[in-house]
Structure formats: C-alpha cells, structure tokens
Design an enzyme around this catalytic site. Structure first.
Site, mmCIF file in Angstrom:
data_model
loop_
_atom_site.group_PDB
_atom_site.id
_atom_site.type_symbol
_atom_site.label_atom_id
_atom_site.label_comp_id
_atom_site.label_asym_id
_atom_site.label_seq_id
_atom_site.Cartn_x
_atom_site.Cartn_y
_atom_site.Cartn_z
ATOM 1 N N HIS A 6 -7.717 42.031 -40.837
ATOM 2 C CA HIS A 6 -7.168 42.806 -39.720
ATOM 3 C C HIS A 6 -8.291 43.115 -38.731
ATOM 4 O O HIS A 6 -9.285 43.739 -39.101
ATOM 5 C CB HIS A 6 -6.539 44.106 -40.213
ATOM 6 C CG HIS A 6 -5.193 43.904 -40.841
ATOM 7 N ND1 HIS A 6 -4.199 44.847 -40.782
ATOM 8 C CD2 HIS A 6 -4.675 42.860 -41.519
ATOM 9 C CE1 HIS A 6 -3.118 44.386 -41.403
ATOM 10 N NE2 HIS A 6 -3.392 43.185 -41.870
ATOM 11 N N TYR A 44 -1.543 54.497 -37.545
ATOM 12 C CA TYR A 44 -1.798 55.895 -37.917
ATOM 13 C C TYR A 44 -1.113 56.755 -36.851
ATOM 14 O O TYR A 44 -1.449 56.653 -35.675
ATOM 15 C CB TYR A 44 -3.300 56.204 -37.918
ATOM 16 C CG TYR A 44 -4.079 55.554 -39.047
ATOM 17 C CD1 TYR A 44 -4.495 54.221 -38.975
ATOM 18 C CD2 TYR A 44 -4.411 56.266 -40.194
ATOM 19 C CE1 TYR A 44 -5.221 53.639 -40.002
ATOM 20 C CE2 TYR A 44 -5.146 55.690 -41.228
ATOM 21 C CZ TYR A 44 -5.544 54.374 -41.129
ATOM 22 O OH TYR A 44 -6.263 53.803 -42.155
ATOM 23 N N PRO A 48 -7.551 60.162 -48.002
ATOM 24 C CA PRO A 48 -7.336 58.729 -47.775
ATOM 25 C C PRO A 48 -7.276 58.296 -46.312
ATOM 26 O O PRO A 48 -7.208 57.106 -46.024
ATOM 27 C CB PRO A 48 -5.972 58.480 -48.450
ATOM 28 C CG PRO A 48 -5.290 59.803 -48.448
ATOM 29 C CD PRO A 48 -6.364 60.839 -48.548
ATOM 30 N N LYS A 57 -11.533 55.209 -47.183
ATOM 31 C CA LYS A 57 -12.926 55.068 -47.607
ATOM 32 C C LYS A 57 -13.151 55.179 -49.126
ATOM 33 O O LYS A 57 -14.241 54.869 -49.604
ATOM 34 C CB LYS A 57 -13.800 56.129 -46.914
ATOM 35 C CG LYS A 57 -13.989 55.874 -45.431
ATOM 36 C CD LYS A 57 -14.927 54.715 -45.188
ATOM 37 C CE LYS A 57 -14.934 54.233 -43.761
ATOM 38 N NZ LYS A 57 -14.425 52.877 -43.569
ATOM 39 N N TYR A 117 -14.878 52.889 -39.217
ATOM 40 C CA TYR A 117 -13.726 52.351 -39.951
ATOM 41 C C TYR A 117 -14.068 51.025 -40.636
ATOM 42 O O TYR A 117 -13.683 50.794 -41.785
ATOM 43 C CB TYR A 117 -12.525 52.179 -39.014
ATOM 44 C CG TYR A 117 -11.217 51.978 -39.749
ATOM 45 C CD1 TYR A 117 -10.450 53.076 -40.151
ATOM 46 C CD2 TYR A 117 -10.756 50.701 -40.058
ATOM 47 C CE1 TYR A 117 -9.257 52.897 -40.840
ATOM 48 C CE2 TYR A 117 -9.565 50.515 -40.745
ATOM 49 C CZ TYR A 117 -8.817 51.616 -41.128
ATOM 50 O OH TYR A 117 -7.644 51.445 -41.812
HETATM 51 C C1 PHB Z 1 -2.742 52.028 -47.974
HETATM 52 O O1 PHB Z 1 -2.341 50.933 -47.564
HETATM 53 O O2 PHB Z 1 -2.383 52.477 -49.063
HETATM 54 C C2 PHB Z 1 -3.658 52.814 -47.102
HETATM 55 C C3 PHB Z 1 -4.160 52.235 -45.951
HETATM 56 C C4 PHB Z 1 -5.000 52.970 -45.118
HETATM 57 C C5 PHB Z 1 -5.343 54.252 -45.455
HETATM 58 C C6 PHB Z 1 -4.859 54.823 -46.629
HETATM 59 C C7 PHB Z 1 -4.016 54.107 -47.449
HETATM 60 O O3 PHB Z 1 -6.143 54.971 -44.626
#
Ligand code: PHB
Ligand code: APR
Length: 390
Positions: free
Chosen positions: A72, A201, A293, A297, A385
């Site tokens: 990605h 997000y 989460p 990280k 990130y």
């Molecule tokens: C997930 O796909 O479970 C996931 C992806 C990004 C995050 C947290 C969890 O920041």
C-alpha cells in the site's frame, strides 16, 4: 535440556527471534503456554512496515507475504465528510507498507521453524525464569504434568503484556509508564470486499472508525466504543449501521456488509516498562511495551526490538563482544518512545474523547485541518507511519 537462548513466548517476537538466531547457528528453544491452534486463531493487526517485511524476507519467511500480501502506497484520512489521501510513497521517497495479517506472519514463522527442526514447546505450563542475575539462568516449566528445566545462556522474554518475564524483574528495578484511553475498539472481520483499495482512518462526531482489510475478499473494520461495552450488545446490523454513520456519505453508500466471522473488543493503552534488561533476561515486543492500534505499530515495534536483540546475540556469539547486549535496552527504547509518541498522537487526533472540553475539540479540528492543508504535516505523518529507521 540445554540451549543458548531460552525464549519465553511463541508469538511473532519469540518465533522471529528464534528463526533469525537459527540462521546464524545460534540455538534456541521457544516455550509457549498456549496450543498452536490458539495462537494461530488470534486475529491481530495487519500492516507491516518495510523494515519488518525486509526482516521476514532475509529470515527466509517472506515468500508467501510477497505472493499474497498487498503493498500500500497510501491511506486515507476522513474528516467532516472529506477524504484525503496520505501519499505514503510520494511523501517518503518511495516507501510503502505491506498489508498482510499478523496471523499469517505467525503461521509462516511456525512453518519455517518446523521445517528447520526448531524446537517450539507448546502448552508449556507454569513457565518461570530463574537465576537472572547469575551467569547461569534457567527456565522451569511443566508439560503434560511433567516438570522440565531449560538451561541457557540468556532468556528472551517475548511473552506479551500478560507474560511472566516482565513480572520477574523486581518492582524496585522496573519503571512503568502508562496511559489508558477512555475507550476501546470494536472490531469485525467479514468475508466482504473492502470498501476501498486502501485503509481509511475516519474521524467523526460519533467517534473513530477504521476501514481495513486482509485481502480482496476479507475486510477488517473497527469502531471506537465505550471501554465497558459488551460485545454481546453488538449485533452485526448494529455494527454496520454505526460504522456507516461514521464514514463520509459516499463511502458509506459503497460499503458492502455481510455476516461477521469474528467480533471482539480491545482496550487501548500506551505502556512502557524500563529497562528492557535485567541481568540475563531481555524483554522484547508486547512484554515490554504496548501501543494503541491507531498507528499500526504493535507488531512493527516487536520487530525492531527483535532486530536489535538478534544483532546483539549474534555479536555476542560470533565476536564474544557484549557491547550490543549492554546497549540493547537503551537502543530499543529510543525507537519505542518515538512510536509511543506517534501512536498517542494519531489516537488523540482521530478519536472522540468523552472528557474533552470545547477547547480541546477545536484544537483537534484545527490539527486535522492543518494536516489536510499542509504537506509538511502529512510528511511527518507518513515518515512515522512507514516506520522510522532501525
Ligand atoms: C488492521 O487491519 O487490523 C489494522 C490496520 C491498521 C491499524 C490497526 C489495525 O492501525
Ligand atoms: N509462558 C509462556 N508463554 C506465554 C506466557 C507464559 N507465562 N504468557 C504469555 N505467553 C505467550 C502468549 O500465549 C503469546 O503466544 O507469549 C506470546 C506473546 O505473543 P504476543 O502477545 O503476540 O506478543 P509479541 O510476540 O511480542 O507480538 C507483538 O504485536 O500487533 C501487536 O500486540 C500485538 O501480538 C502482538 C504484538
């Protein structure tokens, strides 16, 4: 039984360490308290920094990730009905992240350990490290009612947040830093195509939501929920309605829903225990620290710990030099604290905080507006990130 490095915990940290050491001719034994089915049934995050992807490749466990994972080059942030792409590759000189589930990483590591004849003891009960300050540490455990003793040169505590390793460091030596957030994440895994090719997000007045994925037909979605929420109160319909209400209207209209195949609630916490070394015991991964989460990280920090720790063991065994072992805690903590800051920042930016004043809410809105309008701000986000250098 005797080995060079006794590893407590067969999650990604412990397995990756044992795999890297094996390739350098260093022996280890992994002691895992759960069954393999249990470990492989846990649904965890799925965004790998380039550093971790490269480590898996050089440890000989990157083939399936390269075949089935997805690179990605960006993700979206949505706020007040607008979606804005964070062009990770453009902002970082070509870096990207790999979307590949932690569960798959763990499976690949187990398979590699099996193929190479690595010793991973599952269902090891009452695992206990001893003699940490003396030159001769050992670990005791029980398996099927029989007591065992594993003698080793060093012990790697890779047994997660609830493990025994951190607790074996006397409280007088341990300094703990913690922030508990006043909300959790309710997550759903569903066999539906993801709403978008990249992660979204979402910040909204109803709270945070994340649209993520594992592959083209498997989606992972989260909504921020109350800390004491009961998952039983969340039917699939209620979950999808709540998720839609937090997405931009056009995105919500594109969402394909279906039955959930997993649904769970996780609390959000930032936590660091210092130092990461006590005598011959070294902590790595969730045993030493936890991040919320939001910045993806957790697994990536475990990987950088394992990078520093494996390099230190390799230096010790190949050059009889303890410099890196002596520096491990300090070196790893430097990177850990930067990821702590980033995860806290991203969490603060995107969630609804029940105790926030109107002032706090205005600051949050200004921060999002700044991000939407400043490439410099997006660059700082992107750099963190994709992962800071090891
Ligand atoms: C997930 O796909 O479970 C996931 C992806 C990004 C995050 C947290 C969890 O920041
Ligand atoms: N004895 C032996 N094993 C133990 C013990 C114990 N007393 N306590 C816990 N374990 C095992 C757990 O069952 C688990 O399999 O240690 C393992 C720790 O694995 P994780 O919790 O996955 O931690 P880690 O390997 O450091 O992985 C890093 O990245 O995405 C994040 O939090 C997520 O798991 C993730 C982490």
């Amino acid at each position: 039984m005797k080995t060079q490095v006794g590893i407590i915990g067969g999650g990604p940290s412990g397995l990756l360490l044992s795999q890297i050491l094996h390739l350098k001719g260093i022996q280890s034994v992994v002691l895992e308290q759960k069954s393999r089915d249990y470990v492989l049934g846990r649904i965890r995050a799925g965004v790998l920094e380039q550093g971790l992807a490269d480590m898996l490749r050089s440890a000989g466990v990157g083939d399936r990730m390269d075949r089935e994972g997805h690179l990605h080059g960006g993700f979206d942030i949505a706020h007040e009905g607008q979606r804005m792409r964070i062009d990770l590759s453009g902002l970082t000189g070509g870096k990207s992240v790999m979307v590949y589930g932690q569960t798959e990483v763990t499976l690949d590591l187990y398979n590699a350990r099996d193929e190479m004849g690595g010793i991973v003891v599952d269902n090891a009960q009452n695992v206990m490290p001893h003699n940490l300050k003396a030159g001769t540490p050992y670990v005791t455990y029980e398996k099927e009612g029989v007591s065992h003793r594993l003698e080793c040169d060093f012990i790697a505590g890779c047994d997660g947040f609830h493990g025994v390793s951190r607790q074996s460091i006397p409280e007088t030596v341990r300094q703990e830093y913690e922030k508990v957030y006043p909300f959790g994440w309710l997550g759903v895994l569903s066999e539906t195509p993801p709403v978008s090719d990249e992660l979204i997000y979402n910040h909204s007045d109803r709270g945070f939501a994340l649209c993520s994925m594992r592959n083209k037909s498997l989606s992972r979605y989260y909504v921020q929920c109350d800390i004491d929420e009961d998952v039983e109160n969340w039917s699939d319909d209620r979950f999808w309605e709540e998720l839609k209400s937090r997405l931009p209207t056009e995105t919500a209209a594109q969402l394909i829903t279906g039955p959930s195949i997993e649904k769970s609630i996780a609390p959000l916490r930032s936590f660091v225990s210092e130092p990461l070394r006590y005598g011959r015991l070294f902590l790595a991964g969730d045993a030493g620290h936890i991040v919320p989460p939001t910045g993806a990280k957790g697994l990536n920090l475990a990987a950088s710990d394992i990078y520093y720790l494996s390099e230190a063991f390799i230096q010790y065994y190949t050059e009889q030099n303890e410099t890196r072992l002596n520096e491990y805690s300090q070196t790893a903590l430097k990177r850990i604290w930067k990821a702590m800051r980033f995860s806290w920042w991203m969490t603060t930016l995107l969630h609804r905080f029940p105790e926030n004043s109107d002032f706090d809410a205005r600051i949050q809105k200004a921060e999002l507006d700044y991000l939407f309008n400043s490439e410099v701000a997006r660059k700082a986000l992107a750099e963190n990130y994709v992962g800071l250098p090891y």
